[in-house]
Enzyme design. Structure first.
Site, mmCIF file in Angstrom:
data_model
loop_
_atom_site.group_PDB
_atom_site.id
_atom_site.type_symbol
_atom_site.label_atom_id
_atom_site.label_comp_id
_atom_site.label_asym_id
_atom_site.label_seq_id
_atom_site.Cartn_x
_atom_site.Cartn_y
_atom_site.Cartn_z
ATOM 1 C CG ASN A 22 -14.802 27.761 11.811
ATOM 2 O OD1 ASN A 22 -15.658 27.317 11.841
ATOM 3 N ND2 ASN A 22 -13.799 27.275 12.801
ATOM 4 C CD GLU A 23 -13.532 24.883 5.896
ATOM 5 O OE1 GLU A 23 -13.059 23.697 5.816
ATOM 6 O OE2 GLU A 23 -13.138 25.807 5.739
ATOM 7 C CG HIS A 24 -14.794 23.143 10.857
ATOM 8 N ND1 HIS A 24 -14.983 21.836 10.163
ATOM 9 C CD2 HIS A 24 -13.385 23.503 10.692
ATOM 10 C CE1 HIS A 24 -13.733 21.808 9.365
ATOM 11 N NE2 HIS A 24 -13.009 22.642 9.641
ATOM 12 N N GLY A 25 -18.907 25.536 11.449
ATOM 13 C CA GLY A 25 -19.991 25.709 12.321
ATOM 14 C C GLY A 25 -20.036 26.865 12.967
ATOM 15 N N GLY A 29 -13.329 23.179 2.710
ATOM 16 C CA GLY A 29 -14.620 24.036 2.395
ATOM 17 C C GLY A 29 -14.360 25.212 1.536
#
Length: 532
Positions: free
Chosen positions: A328-331, A399
């Protein structure tokens, strides 16, 4: 001189009229004590006022309290730049933005992280193709949130005959960030946190601007006692340390009672997954199963907000979770998103890696993904998508724009209608019992978050998978290519689409196995991907 101080003393370091950067998204890494103290100071002293907020993410998930609502007071804000907003979480904040008393600009989350990187490294700004042809393109509003927002922080430029967007570096006067442990010299580790969310990029940008970095942590350790391999922010970047012993990792429901935090979400331990129940058979599960047919062995996958976040549960049930890599866009790289047990979309159980935000978006922008599965807000007759604005509901893209700009295969997932929709599956056939009040396939989207013409020019493959039909992006717009068993083309699809429906001459019926209890057998039939 000690960097450790009370929240009150730290917040007193924030001057009127400054640019304030805040990290965190939802319940993850929210500097909640700092935000509450900041709000209280403004309410009692009227300071600091006229703030310009730089918000790469969306801190706070307590409905109507905390997070961005901390700034929802007349005179407290002058300008806002952000990537994500939520009326459900922060109604007072968006009410202020709606009045036009505060300038507001939206851009992509990845671009905002890259702006911090440019500031922190002394570069003039960010040059990118991400966002061309969307609502953040200055030719289409530059991401303006209201009529008062007439100076978008983005310019259209040309380099060697190609159009680009340019975002100048952004000075950050004060940064509010969060970690788990700080030593007495300000070195910060994140051992109980689920993500890092651009905290180090924010701190670096602020120090490069000559600003003040304030960190909220759960505890302080003796100087030099932290394992240097766990330190994510070095001490010279930190000016003030505020200790908040009651700081929670996420929400209480996600905590492990034995630890006060959940080690499975922080990467400290691996969680057994045999107690994760399969999704019950429903139209949603059939939709997710159809989406799973787009997976390939070795795929690196992005999951966006919405129904697609539950795709890993189907992958787990089918025995292929370890044969693809969900991100996901959060790492997050690998593992099972916490939505599997009703938690936040931000963290994951058993992640293989938890990366800093700047890496994640550089990876996405560089074309590192094979496929992305994203939600559907509105689709129009050209194939454009809107997920960022619905009347008074201003979500922003998060994102989304970065993700869709370079991913080779894009799969949008969602129901054809919403608002009271009820359906059931009966003997392998889908029945619509009550139609939704709102159609998602509309004559014109309110805002272009995904530009279909740009995607065609880039050679991307685009599908729109709904509960009752599958469309692909053709030369002029969405073309119906599959229909669910039990669904009537005219009654259940054509009458619910707000534009002239293009139907493939090779229209087929979706596999009935999607609508029955037994497994699809993906463990033995998963196609090979480019990385396999």
């Amino acid at each position: 001189m000690s960097k450790i101080m009370s929240a009150t003393d730290a917040i007193a370091l924030i001057p009127d009229g400054c640019t304030l950067g805040v990290t965190g998204t939802g319940p993850a890494l929210e500097p909640d004590l700092l935000l509450a103290t900041l709000e209280q100071r403004f309410l009692t002293e009227g300071r600091p006022g006229a703030l310009s907020l730089f918000l790469p993410m969306l801190p706070g998930d307590r409905k109507g309290e905390g997070g961005l609502n901390s700034f929802a007071h007349k005179g407290m804000m002058r300008q806002v730049m952000g990537a994500s907003f939520s009326r459900a979480r922060h109604p007072a904040f968006l009410d202020i933005m709606e009045t036009g008393e505060v300038e507001g600009y939206i851009t992509g989350m990845g671009t905002m992280i890259q702006i911090l990187t440019a500031t922190g490294s002394g570069k003039p700004g960010v040059v990118t193709k991400v966002g061309l042809g969307t609502f953040i393109d200055p030719r289409h509003g530059g991401g303006a949130m209201n009529a008062a927002s007439v100076s978008p922080p983005v310019r259209l430029i040309e380099i060697e005959g190609e159009e680009m967007l340019f975002y100048p570096a952004q000075k950050i006067d004060v940064a509010l960030i969060r970690g788990t442990t700080a030593d007495e010299n300000g070195y910060v580790s994140f051992e109980e946190e689920t993500n890092t969310l651009g905290a180090v990029e924010m701190a670096l940008a602020c120090k490069a601007s000559g600003g003040t970095v304030i960190v909220q942590v759960k505890r302080v350790a003796r100087a030099g006692s932290l394992d240097p391999r766990t330190v994510r922010i070095p001490g010279p970047l930190i000016d003030a340390i505020v200790v908040h012993p009651a700081q929670t990792q996420l929400s209480p429901m996600m905590a492990d009672p034995a630890h006060g935090w959940n080690p499975f979400l922080a990467g400290a331990l691996k969680r057994p997954l045999d107690d994760i129940r399969p999704l019950p058979l429903s139209a949603e599960k059939a939709l997710l199963r159809r989406a799973a047919l787009e997976l390939r062995e070795g795929d690196v996958i992005n999951l966006g907000a919405g129904v697609a976040t539950r795709l890993p549960i189907v992958a787990l049930e089918e025995g292929i979770l370890d044969r693809v890599t969900f991100t996901n866009e959060h790492g997050i790289f690998g593992g099972l998103m916490a939505t599997a047990v009703g938690g936040s979309f931000v963290p994951a159980f058993n992640a293989d890696a938890i990366m800093d935000s700047v890496f994640q978006f550089n990876f996405y922008d560089g074309g590192g993904l094979d496929v992305t599965f994203l939600g559907i807000g509105q689709v129009d007759g050209s194939g454009n998508l809107n997920v960022s604005r619905f009347g008074a509901e201003v979500n922003g893209p998060g994102g989304f724009i970065n993700i869709t700009s370079k991913t080779r295969r894009i799969v949008f997932c969602g129901t054809l209608t919403s608002g009271g929709l009820r359906s059931r599956i009966d003997e392998g056939r889908l029945r619509i019992e009550q139609e939704g009040r709102f159609g998602k396939f509309v004559p014109r989207v309110e805002e272009v978050t995904f530009n279909a013409a740009e995607a065609r020019a880039r050679g991307q493959e685009v599908l729109y998978i709904t509960d009752r039909a599958v469309f692909r992006l053709g030369e002029t717009g969405p073309e119906l290519i599959e229909i669910a068993p039990g669904i009537d083309l005219d009654r259940d699809i054509r009458s619910r689409v707000g534009f002239e429906l293009a139907v493939s001459p090779r229209l087929s019926v979706m596999a009935e196995a999607l609508f029955r209890e037994p497994l699809l057998g993906l463990a033995s039939s998963l196609p090979k991907g480019d990385r396999a």
